[in-house]
Design a protein around this motif. Sequence first.
Motif, PDB file in Angstrom:
ATOM      1  N   ALA A 448       0.832  -1.201   0.000  1.00  0.00           N
ATOM      2  CA  ALA A 448       0.000   0.000   0.000  1.00  0.00           C
ATOM      3  C   ALA A 448       0.867   1.251   0.000  1.00  0.00           C
ATOM      4  N   GLY A 449       1.938   1.225   0.778  1.00  0.00           N
ATOM      5  CA  GLY A 449       2.858   2.357   0.785  1.00  0.00           C
ATOM      6  C   GLY A 449       3.563   2.541  -0.540  1.00  0.00           C
ATOM      7  N   ASP A 450       3.936   1.438  -1.165  1.00  0.00           N
ATOM      8  CA  ASP A 450       4.584   1.531  -2.482  1.00  0.00           C
ATOM      9  C   ASP A 450       3.640   2.117  -3.523  1.00  0.00           C
ATOM     10  N   ALA A 451       2.367   1.709  -3.463  1.00  0.00           N
ATOM     11  CA  ALA A 451       1.383   2.238  -4.407  1.00  0.00           C
ATOM     12  C   ALA A 451       1.175   3.734  -4.184  1.00  0.00           C
ATOM     13  N   ALA A 452       1.171   4.155  -2.924  1.00  0.00           N
ATOM     14  CA  ALA A 452       0.985   5.577  -2.621  1.00  0.00           C
ATOM     15  C   ALA A 452       2.153   6.403  -3.145  1.00  0.00           C
TER      16      ALA A 452
END
Length: 478
Positions: A448-452
């Motif tokens: 999720a952090g990578d996508a953000a």
Amino acid sequence: MITSQRMAAVDRNAEALGVPRKQLMESSGNAVARAVRRSADPGARVAVVAGRGNNGGDALVAARFLDDYDVAVHLLGRPETIATGIARENWEALRDAEYDARAVTDSADLDLGDPDVVVDAMLGTGVTGALREPEATAASAINDADATVVAVDVPSGVDADTGEAAGVAVDADRVVTFHDEKPGLDAVDAAVTVADIGIPEAAELFTGPGDLLALGRPDRSHKGDFGEVLVVGGGPYTGAPALAAQAALRAGADLVRVACPASVAREIQGYSESLILRPYDGDHLTPAHVGELLTLASAHDVTVLGPGLGSDEETLAAVRDFLDAYEETAVVDADALEVVPTVDTDATLLCTPHQGELRKMGGETDEDWRTRADLVADFAADLGHVLLVKGAYDVIADGGDRRVNRTGNPGMTVGGTGDVLAGAAGALACVLPPFEAAAVAAYANGCAGDAAVEENGYGLVATDLIDRLPAALWGDDE
């Protein structure tokens, strides 16, 4: 040993690491062919009975390695119903090369002839329960044949995890299983060979997309099936319990309640209308509140303890009293972590410290992730609880197993991302064992952090992770 569910995850993780399943199928088929060679001399008659999944695909490959044998391949079912592309390719390869490859669309038409060896490749490790048709009739035919039976991965009809058979099952003489032995094979009266098919150790050690396979949801699911989470937090801080609670909802919990001081209840409620508040008197947690919290926690599947509680002496004493009496599953985070080594609890704890908090708990760390993994594993064994130690490489350990998570990025150093992780772990611990929940939570939180970051750069905030948790766990279509 490795369970069937974990084996499926490792297969998928290997593919994500760049080892395609087609390559693994070639290695598996070659291993099956070697087992046939150990069972009979060249020129012997070999009947391959293949299902329409990848287990059957392994045997279709094996047929190509047995040109010095008299091989007949029997596919159970119509070729157009073969379940995977790579298995279908191997069927078509046999037909294009004019091997003796027959589709059996009616079990009454199955004729094995008089083989010296039968290869049982009807069903693999992921199938449980009694055999249906045409596999049940085929299993009886295999058992009636006067031949050496070589089973691929597990004899059809035998549960790979338990060794039990719910009905007719293939009585194998040899079993060729892949990567690691399956627990149920201990109960099988057959010679078992474990074949190395080239799955890297990293596919087991590192979390990956295969770990998400444990999160399936039956079509007939209903409210309550996926758990209720109680977040105990807040007092000096209001954002942390709200973030943890929202993350638990987005990670799949059916209901999330927040137990917090009455002085901050309105502020926490203001973060989301989806949160259910259970305020208690005062402005911080004290031992006087513990009885009330234990009663409330008993109505939930998992408690997330710590976000925003602070480190007041009375609060830490209350945490100690709570854990001393609690007997269910809890995710422990933030200031509550320092109490864990000093309490004797019957609870199952999943602790989520960063490396500074780990040191305060009495654990050791190291800049090298391999050394850190060893240190965390040793400390988890000493504590008797699951540890998820956050870092550039997260380390998950329970004193026996360990995993390492490499998702995530430097943008996640922002405050609140740990609260999101704790909440997600709480939701997942409702449906998975704590160690598995920790591994999946770490992987999904990092994704999720990578996508953000990919979308907005490094200026992310914790709610960016919450918004992206469902896609990280279940895919963009969920």
